[in-house]
Scaffold this motif. Structure first.
Motif, PDB file in Angstrom:
ATOM      1  N   MET A   3       0.835  -1.213   0.000  1.00 19.89           N
ATOM      2  CA  MET A   3       0.000   0.000   0.000  1.00 19.89           C
ATOM      3  C   MET A   3       0.863   1.254   0.000  1.00 19.89           C
ATOM      4  O   MET A   3       0.607   2.204  -0.722  1.00 19.89           O
ATOM      5  CB  MET A   3      -0.895  -0.011   1.232  1.00 19.89           C
TER       6      MET A   3
ATOM      7  N   THR B  15      -7.087  11.962 -24.240  1.00 21.13           N
ATOM      8  CA  THR B  15      -7.919  10.931 -24.843  1.00 21.13           C
ATOM      9  C   THR B  15      -7.634  10.850 -26.340  1.00 21.13           C
ATOM     10  O   THR B  15      -8.131   9.975 -27.025  1.00 21.13           O
ATOM     11  CB  THR B  15      -9.412  11.248 -24.644  1.00 21.13           C
TER      12      THR B  15
ATOM     13  N   GLN C 167      -9.370  22.360 -10.696  1.00 16.41           N
ATOM     14  CA  GLN C 167      -9.234  20.994 -10.212  1.00 16.41           C
ATOM     15  C   GLN C 167     -10.054  20.589  -8.991  1.00 16.41           C
ATOM     16  O   GLN C 167     -10.640  19.540  -8.991  1.00 16.41           O
ATOM     17  CB  GLN C 167      -7.763  20.649  -9.974  1.00 16.41           C
TER      18      GLN C 167
ATOM     19  N   GLY D 274     -11.410  12.745 -20.708  1.00 20.51           N
ATOM     20  CA  GLY D 274     -11.119  11.512 -19.985  1.00 20.51           C
ATOM     21  C   GLY D 274     -11.899  11.430 -18.679  1.00 20.51           C
ATOM     22  O   GLY D 274     -12.559  12.374 -18.271  1.00 20.51           O
TER      23      GLY D 274
ATOM     24  N   TYR E 281     -10.970  11.684 -15.938  1.00 21.93           N
ATOM     25  CA  TYR E 281     -10.454  12.641 -14.983  1.00 21.93           C
ATOM     26  C   TYR E 281     -11.474  13.725 -14.630  1.00 21.93           C
ATOM     27  O   TYR E 281     -11.513  14.223 -13.511  1.00 21.93           O
ATOM     28  CB  TYR E 281      -9.191  13.277 -15.579  1.00 21.93           C
TER      29      TYR E 281
ATOM     30  N   LEU F 297      -8.009  -0.492  -8.400  1.00 23.43           N
ATOM     31  CA  LEU F 297      -7.132  -0.332  -7.242  1.00 23.43           C
ATOM     32  C   LEU F 297      -7.662   0.773  -6.333  1.00 23.43           C
ATOM     33  O   LEU F 297      -7.740   0.629  -5.113  1.00 23.43           O
ATOM     34  CB  LEU F 297      -5.720   0.006  -7.736  1.00 23.43           C
TER      35      LEU F 297
ATOM     36  N   LEU G 286      -8.715  -0.703  -2.769  1.00 24.18           N
ATOM     37  CA  LEU G 286      -7.656  -0.592  -1.772  1.00 24.18           C
ATOM     38  C   LEU G 286      -8.188  -0.306  -0.360  1.00 24.18           C
ATOM     39  O   LEU G 286      -7.744  -0.938   0.599  1.00 24.18           O
ATOM     40  CB  LEU G 286      -6.646   0.474  -2.207  1.00 24.18           C
TER      41      LEU G 286
ATOM     42  N   ALA H 274      -7.502  -2.704   2.783  1.00 16.16           N
ATOM     43  CA  ALA H 274      -6.851  -2.203   3.990  1.00 16.16           C
ATOM     44  C   ALA H 274      -7.674  -2.565   5.221  1.00 16.16           C
ATOM     45  O   ALA H 274      -7.134  -2.985   6.250  1.00 16.16           O
ATOM     46  CB  ALA H 274      -6.668  -0.691   3.901  1.00 16.16           C
TER      47      ALA H 274
END
Lengths: 163, 143
Positions: free
Chosen positions: A1, A19, B49, B90, B92, B105, B109, B113
């Motif tokens: 991890m 893309t 963002q 994308g 994103y 993942l 994850l 965990a």
């Protein structure tokens, strides 16, 4: 991890994958900055390499890459085409008069529609388009001699000297 | 006192989220406008963002809001509008990334965990001898 988290640290979240890589350049038809010139069309970007550079007179980092663009404008292996984004003609003309005009042709995108089709999030941004009209590389942010030598020069060598 | 507490509560919980949508951008059809707002608040502003395009006053966010509304008016479903933007920027741009190969993942994850932590806790606790009364620290204090 921990490994995954370390990868995260080395990854710049501002750089997004395009893309468009390996895909045909989205179609566009933009009026030329110089009204006397014909429209700039995506369809015309075949038969040779094109460097498509999104810029604007308001864009600070564009000034940073401008000297390199001036140098590249002498390179005969590709055509340097500009897209002037969200700009006024007066400001754009003034910018080119002051800094020099490296572009073989300039299209204007006032509404930002083409720029959005290209998936651009900020200027400057440069696309390397090959002779088949396929996008081979996207460089967000200013071009540097390092990026040029490492990523773009090899693409041009692939192709050999253009006629 | 109650009044002051009430005032503080109001300040804390009644803060309106700042939206950047200009009246001129809004669609006249309220149902369509509501859809546009909900789609926009799931799309990331690419310049800032950590804001959605619904919250951001950046030019690019505004252009994207207009495109969202244009697609809705053209008859696109919510999913089609999202796809239109994702095709250009994308996954994103989605504030909630979809579950697929390259995001597996990311999604799995935390669960991995949690399971790992539970397993370690179980193994550790089970192996520990049960304290007997005589060893309790309180007994020492009682002397």
């Amino acid at each position: 991890m921990g490994g995954v988290l370390v990868i995260g640290l080395n990854h710049d979240p501002r750089v997004m994958p395009s893309t468009l890589l390996g895909a045909p350049l989205p179609a566009f038809d933009l009026p030329a900055l110089d009204e006397a010139q014909p429209n700039i069309k995506s369809a015309s970007m075949k038969g040779g390499f094109t460097l498509l550079n999104v810029w604007g007179s308001w864009c600070v980092s564009c000034r940073e890459e401008h000297p390199l663009l001036m140098k590249l404008s002498k390179d005969k292996r590709f055509k340097l085409v500009g897209i002037d984004w969200r700009d006024t003609k007066a400001h754009a003309d003034d910018y080119l008069l002051t800094n020099g005009n490296p572009y073989a042709a300039i299209g204007t995108d006032q509404g930002g529609r083409t720029v959005i089709d290209l998936g651009v999030s900020g200027a400057p941004e440069t696309f390397v388009v090959d002779n088949t009209g396929t996008v081979r590389l996207r460089v967000p942010g200013p071009l540097t001699p390092e990026i040029w030598a490492k990523d773009i020069e090899p693409l041009l060598k692939d192709q050999g000297p253009a006629s | 006192m109650i009044r002051i507490v009430f005032a503080i509560m109001l300040m804390l919980f009644n803060v309106e989220a700042a939206h950047a949508v200009l009246p001129s951008e809004m669609l006249t059809n309220p149902v369509q406008e509501a859809r546009a707002r909900s789609i926009s608040s799931n799309l990331r502003c690419l310049v800032c963002q950590n804001q959605t395009i619904d919250d951001s006053s950046a030019d690019l966010a505004r252009d994207l809001r207009l495109i969202v509304r244009e697609r809705i008016v053209a008859g696109d479903g919510d999913g089609q509008v999202m796809d239109y933007v994702v095709a250009r920027y994308g996954n994103y741009v989605l504030l909630k990334p979809p579950f697929q190969m390259d995001t597996a993942l990311l999604w799995l994850l935390p669960f991995a965990a949690l399971i790992l932590a539970l397993a370690v806790a179980y193994a550790t606790l089970r192996g520990r001898p049960v304290l007997d009364d005589a060893d309790e620290p309180n007994d020492i204090l009682k002397g």
